[in-house]
Design a protein around this motif. Structure first.
Motif, PDB file in Angstrom:
ATOM      1  N   GLY A 121       0.775  -1.240   0.000  1.00 36.60           N
ATOM      2  CA  GLY A 121       0.000   0.000   0.000  1.00 36.60           C
ATOM      3  C   GLY A 121       0.802   1.283   0.000  1.00 36.60           C
ATOM      4  O   GLY A 121       0.211   2.365  -0.038  1.00 36.60           O
ATOM      5  N   PHE A 122       2.129   1.218   0.060  1.00 29.63           N
ATOM      6  CA  PHE A 122       2.940   2.434   0.056  1.00 29.63           C
ATOM      7  C   PHE A 122       3.061   2.984  -1.368  1.00 29.63           C
ATOM      8  O   PHE A 122       3.070   2.233  -2.350  1.00 29.63           O
ATOM      9  CB  PHE A 122       4.350   2.154   0.611  1.00 29.63           C
ATOM     10  CG  PHE A 122       4.373   1.869   2.089  1.00 29.63           C
ATOM     11  CD1 PHE A 122       4.564   2.900   3.006  1.00 29.63           C
ATOM     12  CD2 PHE A 122       4.212   0.575   2.564  1.00 29.63           C
ATOM     13  CE1 PHE A 122       4.599   2.639   4.359  1.00 29.63           C
ATOM     14  CE2 PHE A 122       4.242   0.308   3.925  1.00 29.63           C
ATOM     15  CZ  PHE A 122       4.433   1.343   4.830  1.00 29.63           C
ATOM     16  N   ARG A 123       3.198   4.294  -1.444  1.00 30.67           N
ATOM     17  CA  ARG A 123       3.499   4.914  -2.729  1.00 30.67           C
ATOM     18  C   ARG A 123       5.009   4.880  -2.944  1.00 30.67           C
ATOM     19  O   ARG A 123       5.764   5.151  -2.017  1.00 30.67           O
ATOM     20  CB  ARG A 123       3.012   6.364  -2.759  1.00 30.67           C
ATOM     21  CG  ARG A 123       1.494   6.488  -2.784  1.00 30.67           C
ATOM     22  CD  ARG A 123       1.053   7.916  -3.026  1.00 30.67           C
ATOM     23  NE  ARG A 123       1.520   8.814  -1.980  1.00 30.67           N
ATOM     24  CZ  ARG A 123       1.296  10.132  -1.983  1.00 30.67           C
ATOM     25  NH1 ARG A 123       0.622  10.689  -2.972  1.00 30.67           N
ATOM     26  NH2 ARG A 123       1.748  10.881  -0.995  1.00 30.67           N
ATOM     27  N   ILE A 124       5.436   4.579  -4.110  1.00 25.43           N
ATOM     28  CA  ILE A 124       6.860   4.441  -4.391  1.00 25.43           C
ATOM     29  C   ILE A 124       7.334   5.662  -5.198  1.00 25.43           C
ATOM     30  O   ILE A 124       6.701   6.058  -6.201  1.00 25.43           O
ATOM     31  CB  ILE A 124       7.150   3.151  -5.168  1.00 25.43           C
ATOM     32  CG1 ILE A 124       6.621   1.943  -4.384  1.00 25.43           C
ATOM     33  CG2 ILE A 124       8.660   3.010  -5.414  1.00 25.43           C
ATOM     34  CD1 ILE A 124       7.200   1.782  -3.006  1.00 25.43           C
ATOM     35  N   GLY A 125       8.465   6.240  -4.741  1.00 27.44           N
ATOM     36  CA  GLY A 125       9.076   7.369  -5.432  1.00 27.44           C
ATOM     37  C   GLY A 125      10.257   6.906  -6.258  1.00 27.44           C
ATOM     38  O   GLY A 125      10.107   6.090  -7.166  1.00 27.44           O
ATOM     39  N   ASP A 126      11.450   7.397  -5.918  1.00 22.70           N
ATOM     40  CA  ASP A 126      12.664   7.018  -6.644  1.00 22.70           C
ATOM     41  C   ASP A 126      13.143   5.622  -6.218  1.00 22.70           C
ATOM     42  O   ASP A 126      13.081   5.256  -5.035  1.00 22.70           O
ATOM     43  CB  ASP A 126      13.780   8.030  -6.384  1.00 22.70           C
ATOM     44  CG  ASP A 126      13.442   9.409  -6.934  1.00 22.70           C
ATOM     45  OD1 ASP A 126      12.631   9.472  -7.879  1.00 22.70           O
ATOM     46  OD2 ASP A 126      13.968  10.403  -6.391  1.00 22.70           O
ATOM     47  N   VAL A 127      13.655   4.863  -7.176  1.00 25.82           N
ATOM     48  CA  VAL A 127      14.238   3.547  -6.909  1.00 25.82           C
ATOM     49  C   VAL A 127      15.613   3.533  -7.567  1.00 25.82           C
ATOM     50  O   VAL A 127      15.729   3.749  -8.778  1.00 25.82           O
ATOM     51  CB  VAL A 127      13.368   2.406  -7.466  1.00 25.82           C
ATOM     52  CG1 VAL A 127      14.026   1.054  -7.203  1.00 25.82           C
ATOM     53  CG2 VAL A 127      11.968   2.444  -6.862  1.00 25.82           C
TER      54      VAL A 127
END
Length: 216
Positions: A121-127
């Protein structure tokens, strides 16, 4: 047969035969002693019987009266409710943006962790890779990094997903954007079941009412 005349008799009396008369104690003194002993025994019996009657009519004396309230107190209990505390307000995973950064020489760890966090459920930014300040310098499982305003909100929520991760703050201003820096001891995120339990404990549900014994 001898004939003796006791001195002082003046010859008026004579004792004949070979046996002398026996001197007997007065019977009156013996009767007096026996009567005194019997009287004392009778008085003792009367006194004891009087005490027994008093115990019967007064309910068994002070010992029984004192024992009554204590036994009642031991079985008497009143429930007292602990004042409820408001649950801790934490942001939902969907409101937290996580930048997943790999600080190890092993490739693919950032994408692996980001995919799992997205499922939770987390929003993902930079990877990608960690900056030089942290690259290959995190000896533990990892670090969760964010603003000071996120120290009691987004950072501990993300921390439940990786057991043993350090919590640090920096100068950023956004309280909902945090970094997950993967360290050299990272193998995988905490299982979803354990992470959910840790998150529930972090929220701090209100305590249930407890029962306490009433004092005497």
């Amino acid at each position: 047969m001898s004939m003796l005349t006791p001195p002082g008799m003046g010859g008026q009396y004579r004792i004949t035969g070979d046996k002398y008369p026996r001197m007997r104690r007065p019977r009156g003194r013996r009767r007096f002693v026996l009567g005194l002993v019997a009287s004392v025994a009778a008085l003792g019996l009367i006194g004891w019987g009087t005490l027994q009657l008093i115990d019967v009519f007064t309910g068994g004396g002070s010992k029984a009266t004192a024992a009554g309230p204590k036994s009642d107190c031991a079985t008497r209990a009143t429930p007292t409710a602990t004042p409820p505390t408001a649950p801790r307000v934490l942001p939902e995973p969907g409101r937290i943006t996580v930048n997943v950064l790999n600080a190890t020489p092993r490739s693919g760890l950032a994408k692996q962790a980001a995919d799992e966090l997205k499922k939770r459920g987390f929003r993902i930014g930079d990877v990608g890779n960690a900056p030089k300040a942290y690259d290959k310098k995190i000896a533990g499982a990892g670090i969760v990094l964010g603003a000071k305003s996120a120290a009691q909100a987004a950072l501990p929520v993300l921390g439940t997903q990786l057991a043993g991760a350090q919590v640090k703050t920096d100068a950023r201003t956004s309280a909902t954007e945090v970094d997950l820096l993967i360290g050299t001891k990272f193998t995988a995120l905490t299982s979803k079941k354990d992470a959910d339990q840790a998150l529930a404990a972090l929220a701090g549900p209100a305590p249930t009412p407890s029962s306490t014994q009433k004092g005497c």
